[in-house]
Design an enzyme around this catalytic site. Structure first.
Site, PDB file in Angstrom:
ATOM      1  CB  THR A 181      -0.827  -0.052   1.103  1.00 23.56           C
ATOM      2  OG1 THR A 181      -1.582   1.286   1.325  1.00 23.56           O
ATOM      3  CG2 THR A 181      -0.152  -0.171   2.490  1.00 23.56           C
ATOM      4  CB  SER A 217      -3.404   2.055  10.782  1.00 28.88           C
ATOM      5  OG  SER A 217      -3.310   1.302   9.371  1.00 28.88           O
ATOM      6  CE1 TYR A 266      -3.928  -3.402   4.995  1.00 26.23           C
ATOM      7  CE2 TYR A 266      -4.111  -0.875   4.724  1.00 26.23           C
ATOM      8  CZ  TYR A 266      -3.975  -2.244   4.221  1.00 26.23           C
ATOM      9  OH  TYR A 266      -3.684  -2.353   2.645  1.00 26.23           O
ATOM     10  CG  HIS A 267      -1.695   2.074   6.413  1.00 25.04           C
ATOM     11  ND1 HIS A 267      -2.703   2.467   6.862  1.00 25.04           N
ATOM     12  CD2 HIS A 267      -1.788   1.921   5.029  1.00 25.04           C
ATOM     13  CE1 HIS A 267      -3.531   2.919   6.028  1.00 25.04           C
ATOM     14  NE2 HIS A 267      -3.094   2.674   4.908  1.00 25.04           N
ATOM     15  CE  LYS A 326      -1.867  -4.482   2.563  1.00 26.36           C
ATOM     16  NZ  LYS A 326      -2.088  -5.762   1.669  1.00 26.36           N
TER      17      LYS A 326
HETATM   18  P1  NAD Z   1     -11.315  -7.001   0.354  1.00 27.69           P
HETATM   19  O1  NAD Z   1     -11.273  -7.042   2.004  1.00 27.69           O
HETATM   20  O2  NAD Z   1     -12.430  -6.719  -0.142  1.00 27.69           O
HETATM   21  O3  NAD Z   1     -10.644  -8.536   0.091  1.00 27.69           O
HETATM   22  C1  NAD Z   1      -9.747  -9.295   0.687  1.00 27.69           C
HETATM   23  C2  NAD Z   1     -10.076 -10.627   0.629  1.00 27.69           C
HETATM   24  O4  NAD Z   1      -9.047 -11.679   1.205  1.00 27.69           O
HETATM   25  C3  NAD Z   1     -11.476 -11.090   1.029  1.00 27.69           C
HETATM   26  O5  NAD Z   1     -12.095 -11.657   0.408  1.00 27.69           O
HETATM   27  C4  NAD Z   1     -11.172 -11.726   2.366  1.00 27.69           C
HETATM   28  O6  NAD Z   1     -12.004 -12.884   2.741  1.00 27.69           O
HETATM   29  C5  NAD Z   1      -9.557 -12.543   1.956  1.00 27.69           C
HETATM   30  N1  NAD Z   1      -8.660 -12.935   2.954  1.00 27.69           N
HETATM   31  C6  NAD Z   1      -8.400 -12.053   4.014  1.00 27.69           C
HETATM   32  N2  NAD Z   1      -7.462 -12.717   4.904  1.00 27.69           N
HETATM   33  C7  NAD Z   1      -7.622 -14.121   4.332  1.00 27.69           C
HETATM   34  C8  NAD Z   1      -6.745 -15.258   4.683  1.00 27.69           C
HETATM   35  N3  NAD Z   1      -6.080 -15.307   5.879  1.00 27.69           N
HETATM   36  N4  NAD Z   1      -6.827 -16.454   3.793  1.00 27.69           N
HETATM   37  C9  NAD Z   1      -7.703 -16.323   2.654  1.00 27.69           C
HETATM   38  N5  NAD Z   1      -8.226 -15.270   2.467  1.00 27.69           N
HETATM   39  C10 NAD Z   1      -8.145 -14.327   3.213  1.00 27.69           C
HETATM   40  O7  NAD Z   1      -9.923  -6.174   0.015  1.00 27.69           O
HETATM   41  P2  NAD Z   1      -9.708  -5.428  -1.034  1.00 27.69           P
HETATM   42  O8  NAD Z   1     -10.151  -3.801  -1.013  1.00 27.69           O
HETATM   43  O9  NAD Z   1      -9.868  -6.350  -2.257  1.00 27.69           O
HETATM   44  O10 NAD Z   1      -8.136  -5.324  -1.055  1.00 27.69           O
HETATM   45  C11 NAD Z   1      -7.244  -6.262  -1.705  1.00 27.69           C
HETATM   46  C12 NAD Z   1      -5.828  -6.173  -1.344  1.00 27.69           C
HETATM   47  O11 NAD Z   1      -5.410  -5.171  -1.836  1.00 27.69           O
HETATM   48  C13 NAD Z   1      -5.271  -6.039   0.498  1.00 27.69           C
HETATM   49  O12 NAD Z   1      -4.283  -6.743   0.529  1.00 27.69           O
HETATM   50  C14 NAD Z   1      -5.525  -4.503   0.478  1.00 27.69           C
HETATM   51  O13 NAD Z   1      -4.564  -4.232   1.571  1.00 27.69           O
HETATM   52  C15 NAD Z   1      -4.943  -4.029  -0.758  1.00 27.69           C
HETATM   53  N6  NAD Z   1      -5.422  -2.749  -1.098  1.00 27.69           N
HETATM   54  C16 NAD Z   1      -6.546  -2.356  -1.295  1.00 27.69           C
HETATM   55  C17 NAD Z   1      -6.765  -1.175  -1.625  1.00 27.69           C
HETATM   56  C18 NAD Z   1      -8.388  -0.585  -1.533  1.00 27.69           C
HETATM   57  O14 NAD Z   1      -8.483   0.699  -1.843  1.00 27.69           O
HETATM   58  N7  NAD Z   1      -9.300  -1.445  -1.719  1.00 27.69           N
HETATM   59  C19 NAD Z   1      -5.779  -0.058  -1.845  1.00 27.69           C
HETATM   60  C20 NAD Z   1      -4.492  -0.523  -1.803  1.00 27.69           C
HETATM   61  C21 NAD Z   1      -4.032  -1.550  -1.402  1.00 27.69           C
HETATM   62  N1  USQ Z   2     -11.058  10.170   4.708  1.00 27.66           N
HETATM   63  C1  USQ Z   2     -12.242  11.074   4.862  1.00 27.66           C
HETATM   64  N2  USQ Z   2     -13.327  10.903   4.980  1.00 27.66           N
HETATM   65  C2  USQ Z   2     -13.852   9.565   4.938  1.00 27.66           C
HETATM   66  C3  USQ Z   2     -12.898   8.520   4.695  1.00 27.66           C
HETATM   67  C4  USQ Z   2     -11.635   8.764   4.676  1.00 27.66           C
HETATM   68  O1  USQ Z   2     -11.675  12.429   4.934  1.00 27.66           O
HETATM   69  O2  USQ Z   2     -15.132   9.404   5.016  1.00 27.66           O
HETATM   70  C5  USQ Z   2      -9.903  10.325   4.648  1.00 27.66           C
HETATM   71  C6  USQ Z   2      -8.892   9.585   5.725  1.00 27.66           C
HETATM   72  O3  USQ Z   2      -9.069  10.310   6.819  1.00 27.66           O
HETATM   73  C7  USQ Z   2      -7.808   9.271   5.042  1.00 27.66           C
HETATM   74  C8  USQ Z   2      -8.040   9.336   3.604  1.00 27.66           C
HETATM   75  O4  USQ Z   2      -9.344   9.731   3.472  1.00 27.66           O
HETATM   76  O5  USQ Z   2      -6.719  10.681   5.083  1.00 27.66           O
HETATM   77  C9  USQ Z   2      -8.133   8.098   3.079  1.00 27.66           C
HETATM   78  O6  USQ Z   2      -8.908   6.960   3.683  1.00 27.66           O
HETATM   79  P1  USQ Z   2      -9.552   5.669   3.235  1.00 27.66           P
HETATM   80  O7  USQ Z   2     -10.198   5.285   4.181  1.00 27.66           O
HETATM   81  O8  USQ Z   2      -9.905   6.252   1.716  1.00 27.66           O
HETATM   82  O9  USQ Z   2      -8.324   4.909   2.986  1.00 27.66           O
HETATM   83  P2  USQ Z   2      -7.128   4.131   3.800  1.00 27.66           P
HETATM   84  O10 USQ Z   2      -7.562   4.289   5.185  1.00 27.66           O
HETATM   85  O11 USQ Z   2      -5.747   4.764   3.824  1.00 27.66           O
HETATM   86  O12 USQ Z   2      -7.183   2.765   3.244  1.00 27.66           O
HETATM   87  C10 USQ Z   2      -7.597   2.467   1.861  1.00 27.66           C
HETATM   88  C11 USQ Z   2      -7.710   0.841   1.768  1.00 27.66           C
HETATM   89  C12 USQ Z   2      -6.524   0.255   2.067  1.00 27.66           C
HETATM   90  C13 USQ Z   2      -5.323   0.639   1.338  1.00 27.66           C
HETATM   91  C14 USQ Z   2      -5.233   2.205   1.212  1.00 27.66           C
HETATM   92  C15 USQ Z   2      -4.235   2.660   0.332  1.00 27.66           C
HETATM   93  O13 USQ Z   2      -8.693   0.373   2.856  1.00 27.66           O
HETATM   94  O14 USQ Z   2      -6.594  -1.253   2.021  1.00 27.66           O
HETATM   95  O15 USQ Z   2      -4.080  -0.004   1.786  1.00 27.66           O
HETATM   96  O16 USQ Z   2      -6.549   2.944   1.080  1.00 27.66           O
HETATM   97  S1  USQ Z   2      -3.295   4.118   0.928  1.00 27.66           S
HETATM   98  O17 USQ Z   2      -4.307   5.013   1.296  1.00 27.66           O
HETATM   99  O18 USQ Z   2      -2.528   4.606  -0.280  1.00 27.66           O
HETATM  100  O19 USQ Z   2      -2.656   3.766   2.028  1.00 27.66           O
END
Ligand code: NAD
Ligand code: USQ
Length: 390
Positions: free
Chosen positions: A141, A176, A178-179, A182
């Site tokens: 991420t 966080s 989460y972050h 990664k």
């Molecule tokens: P999502 O939660 O919709 O999908 C993740 C999937 O992985 C889910 O279906 C979940 O059931 C499965 N999963 C989680 N843990 C597992 C495990 N231990 N075994 C098997 N399956 C498992 O998330 P997404 O939005 O599709 O994101 C996918 C990936 O991309 C993530 O790694 C996320 O961190 C990354 N990412 C997402 C975004 C975004 O904006 N959605 C942005 C940047 C990075």
């Molecule tokens: N934000 C708002 N209002 C909202 C939701 C979010 O102002 O209603 C702000 C947050 O404070 C933050 C920014 O928007 O500053 C992004 O938040 P987000 O919830 O859209 O994204 P984030 O928490 O960073 O996480 C999402 C995905 C995660 C991925 C990440 C990419 O859930 O899986 O890793 O985006 S990145 O942001 O580049 O790290």
């Protein structure tokens, strides 16, 4: 092999690759659906179960996606899936991906890091043991870098220090649990890559927006998930849905937070590019996977303009920021490597926002407005579980 293929990015990518003739398997344990059940959330769009999804895809496209339902933290299950499918590329989306979820309480912080870090270590071992030539394409991420007051490079930075120079991993400052999971994954992968001469690509993806891809539009039953709650919903998708239901757009704090964004169709294209360009053994490629950067205030302005054209009346509310993050900061992140490999970005133009808004208006009756305002505060994350609903 698509780990996390039932999720938002994974489902769209599985269909994209299958439609282009790649032999695809989905591996998922459905934990994302369980989080919704536990917390009382739902996808805006009515998603079908994974077995029906895969059946419908075969009916519509004539192409078969194999399915392995299980937890990648269970090495016995993962080994069996690897031996049965024999992947040449493994795309790893399968993690707990919400920053607010990871900050809810101690047990969710621990779950997030255990699930994510252990899952990735297992995947590295499965590749080493059963498929040493397999290319691991791991979703990282952009948030791994945080918001430093200098330009963000693509993975590595060359530093001169006391007269000596080296190219090193770019400093990581996850904001966080989460972050940070990664960041830990990236460090573990780099060590495995060097030690076991693995082929690996780490994709530092920005925030993904949108819902429709050419494949998910082939049949209503293939629709992708779209999250709008304050835990799993992400910025632009939430603003579009808030505008559709007449809820003010929830800009956290001053709204100067700037991030990289990309359309879900570009996520699919980037993964295909990564698959087609495997890293050489022993080298971890790192790409910044986003196409444009915006502040939260800019996103709200874009939705306001597009919404007004569709007869909506989007409003903004500045909610006290539940996160500990900079609200005004420098942000300039490089993102040219995927474009050098052929990515033609689907940029955030008016037509894209209008089509997103039209889709969310269609499903707006599914919105539970009680799930919109944030309930997870970074400073209040407690050791005692916040279990189940608010
Ligand atoms: P999502 O939660 O919709 O999908 C993740 C999937 O992985 C889910 O279906 C979940 O059931 C499965 N999963 C989680 N843990 C597992 C495990 N231990 N075994 C098997 N399956 C498992 O998330 P997404 O939005 O599709 O994101 C996918 C990936 O991309 C993530 O790694 C996320 O961190 C990354 N990412 C997402 C975004 C975004 O904006 N959605 C942005 C940047 C990075
Ligand atoms: N934000 C708002 N209002 C909202 C939701 C979010 O102002 O209603 C702000 C947050 O404070 C933050 C920014 O928007 O500053 C992004 O938040 P987000 O919830 O859209 O994204 P984030 O928490 O960073 O996480 C999402 C995905 C995660 C991925 C990440 C990419 O859930 O899986 O890793 O985006 S990145 O942001 O580049 O790290």
């Amino acid at each position: 092999m698509i780990l996390g293929g039932d999720g938002y990015c994974g489902w769209a990518t599985a269909l994209h690759l299958s439609n282009r003739g790649y032999e695809v398997a989905i591996v998922d344990n459905m934990c994302r659906r369980t989080f919704d059940d536990q917390l009382g959330f739902n996808s805006l769009t009515p998603i079908k179960g994974i077995h029906e999804r895969v059946r419908v895809w075969e009916e519509v496209s004539g192409k078969r996606i194999q399915l392995y339902v299980g937890d990648i933290c269970d090495y016995e299950f993962l080994s069996a899936a690897f031996q049965a499918f024999e992947p040449t590329a493994c795309v790893h989306f399968g993690e707990q991906r919400s920053a607010p979820y990871s900050m809810m309480d101690r047990s969710r912080a621990v779950f997030t890091q255990t699930n994510n870090v252990m899952g990735t270590i297992n995947v590295c071992y499965a590749i080493k043991e059963f498929a040493p030539e397999c290319h691991l394409i791991k979703l990282g991420t952009m948030g791994e870098y945080g918001t430093p007051n200098i330009d963000i490079e693509e993975g590595y930075i060359t530093i001169e220090h006391n007269g000596r120079t080296d190219t090193l991993p770019y400093p990581k400052q996850g904001n966080s649990f989460y972050h940070l999971s990664k960041c830990h994954d990236s460090a573990n992968m780099l060590m495995c890559t060097k030690t076991w001469k693995m082929r690996t690509t780490d994709l530092n993806q920005g925030v993904v927006y949108g819902v429709a891809t050419p494949e998910t539009m082939m049949d209503d039953r293939l629709v992708n998930r779209l999250d709008y709650d304050a835990v799993f919903g992400t910025a632009l998708n939430r603003f579009a849905i808030q505008a559709a239901v007449g809820h003010p757009m929830t800009v956290y704090g001053k709204g100067g937070q700037t991030r990289g964004f990309l359309n879900i169709t570009d996520t699919c294209k980037c993964i295909q590019i990564a698959c087609d360009n495997p890293a050489p053994p022993g080298e971890m490629k790192i790409y910044n996977q986003f196409t444009e950067q915006f502040s939260v205030n800019e996103l709200a302005a874009l939705i306001t303009e597009a919404g007004q054209k569709l007869g909506l009346d989007p409003q903004v509310i500045n909610v006290p920021n539940p996160r500990t993050e900079m609200e005004e900061h420098y942000y300039n992140a490089k993102h040219s490597k995927l474009q050098d490999l052929g990515l033609e970005p689907n940029l955030m133009k008016e037509s894209i926002l209008e089509s997103l808004l039209t889709t969310v208006v269609k499903y707006k009756d599914n919105v539970d407005q009680r799930l919109i305002l944030p309930g997870v505060n970074w400073t209040e994350s407690a050791s005692v579980g916040k279990t189940i609903a608010k």
